[in-house]
Scaffold this active site. Structure first.
Site, PDB file in Angstrom:
ATOM      1  N   ASP A  19       0.829  -1.215   0.000  1.00  6.85           N
ATOM      2  CA  ASP A  19       0.000   0.000   0.000  1.00  6.85           C
ATOM      3  C   ASP A  19       0.860   1.260   0.000  1.00  6.85           C
ATOM      4  O   ASP A  19       0.510   2.260  -0.609  1.00  6.85           O
ATOM      5  CB  ASP A  19      -0.918  -0.005   1.220  1.00  6.85           C
ATOM      6  N   HIS A 217      -6.095   4.916   6.868  1.00  2.76           N
ATOM      7  CA  HIS A 217      -5.171   5.894   6.285  1.00  2.76           C
ATOM      8  C   HIS A 217      -5.229   7.166   7.121  1.00  2.76           C
ATOM      9  O   HIS A 217      -6.257   7.475   7.729  1.00  2.76           O
ATOM     10  CB  HIS A 217      -5.552   6.180   4.826  1.00  2.76           C
ATOM     11  N   CYS A 248      -2.316   9.679  -0.816  1.00  2.42           N
ATOM     12  CA  CYS A 248      -3.702   9.592  -1.266  1.00  2.42           C
ATOM     13  C   CYS A 248      -3.797  10.357  -2.577  1.00  2.42           C
ATOM     14  O   CYS A 248      -3.429  11.531  -2.639  1.00  2.42           O
ATOM     15  CB  CYS A 248      -4.611  10.214  -0.205  1.00  2.42           C
TER      16      CYS A 248
HETATM   17 ZN    ZN Z   1      -4.999   1.371   1.825  1.00  3.75          ZN
END
Ligand code: ZN
Length: 319
Positions: A19, A217, A248
């Protein structure tokens, strides 16, 4: 029920190699990824999401997924997790030896269409194929399939996501044969009260054993508060990313997943055992600095170091 609170064993799942890295401009060289995974395991991290099986044309940084899973499998005691968005990726992950495959399905239909170009019905069909393939694996080494319920707390496209929608998709995924489902705060918009509501509803509907863990997050700076709320709701497994790596796409400059070392510090200071040696974990950041000198590393603990702790240095002490 005993009146004496037991100390739960907390698992921090390092998801940075997947991620954290997947969104960055820099590509962490394969040798550095291996060093990171080995160093994190040596620091006491027992579960790592090491990569994503997606086309290299889409995410060039994941082109070494097969090699990374095979390498990670050589580390004794390490639970090796890989993300796969479809049956092709899952097949590759199973073949490489992943213990667990995480497949994302967004609760928000709009997000699911934008992210993996599928309706919910198409995603459930795809999951059915993944489950069939899982069930063909040898029983003794059969991998687990977990669904990451993306946008469970809110969506960048659809806005608010009703809790009933989370429950409905979770039900479909479990009925199709997924081993676990985990609600994911994909865009970092959850708040602690909502986190408690979502876990209470999921635990109430499906039982705790079917709910995998947590995925927050820190886009809006609420990640640690949400992790604490999840802990209080009964969650014992937390995804996190070294140096808060990632970001993001809808909030340039925002940090990524909650920061592994800050989370480990909080839990250890609370008297909860993570099994992690914080000094060794902090040292893993040097591997990122060396391999991706242009990427910003986040994290409060790294700023202040381990010199002062409420627990009298317990967490910093050699184990
Ligand atoms: Zn994530």
């Amino acid at each position: 029920m005993s009146a004496i609170a037991e100390t739960p064993a907390i698992s921090i799942v390092e998801v940075g190699p997947r991620d954290g890295l997947q969104i960055l401009k820099s590509i962490l060289p394969t040798a550095h990824k291996k060093r990171w995974i080995a160093a994190a395991a040596s620091a006491g991290v027992r579960e790592i999401e090491v990569c994503s099986f997606v086309p290299a044309a889409v995410v060039p940084g994941m082109a070494d997924a097969d090699e990374i899973v095979r390498y990670a499998r050589t580390i004794a005691g390490l639970q090796v997790i890989a993300l796969a968005p479809n049956v092709k990726g899952a097949a590759a992950a199973f073949a490489a030896g992943a213990h667990k495959v995480t497949m994302p399905i967004s609760v928000s239909v709009q997000h699911n269409l934008a992210n993996i170009r599928k309706t919910h019905a198409q995603s459930i069909d795809e999951l059915r194929r993944v489950i069939d393939l899982r069930d063909q694996q040898p029983k003794a080494s059969r991998p687990a399939v977990e669904i990451g319920l993306s946008t469970s707390f809110g969506c960048s496209i659809a806005g608010a996501v009703p809790l009933e929608d989370v429950l409905r998709l979770a039900e479909k995924c479990l009925a199709t044969g997924a081993d676990h489902v985990t609600p994911a705060d994909t865009i970092g918009i959850a708040n602690p009260a909502q986190v408690k509501r979502v876990y209470a509803a999921l635990y109430g509907a499906f039982g705790k054993a079917k709910i995998g863990g947590s995925h927050f997050h820190d886009t809006r700076g609420q990640g640690m508060a949400n992790a604490l709320a999840a802990l209080e709701a009964g969650v014992t497994s937390f995804d996190a990313s070294l140096a808060g790596l990632g970001g993001c796409p809808f909030a340039p400059g925002a940090s990524g997943n909650i920061c592994t070392e800050d989370l480990a510090w909080m839990l250890e200071e609370m008297g909860l055992s993570t099994g992690i040696d914080l000094a060794k974990l902090l040292a893993c950041r040097d591997i990122l600095k060396d391999g991706m000198p242009n990427e910003k590393l986040s994290g409060h603990l790294a700023e202040v170091g381990l010199a002062r702790t409420q627990s009298g240095g317990r967490v910093a002490a050699a184990r």
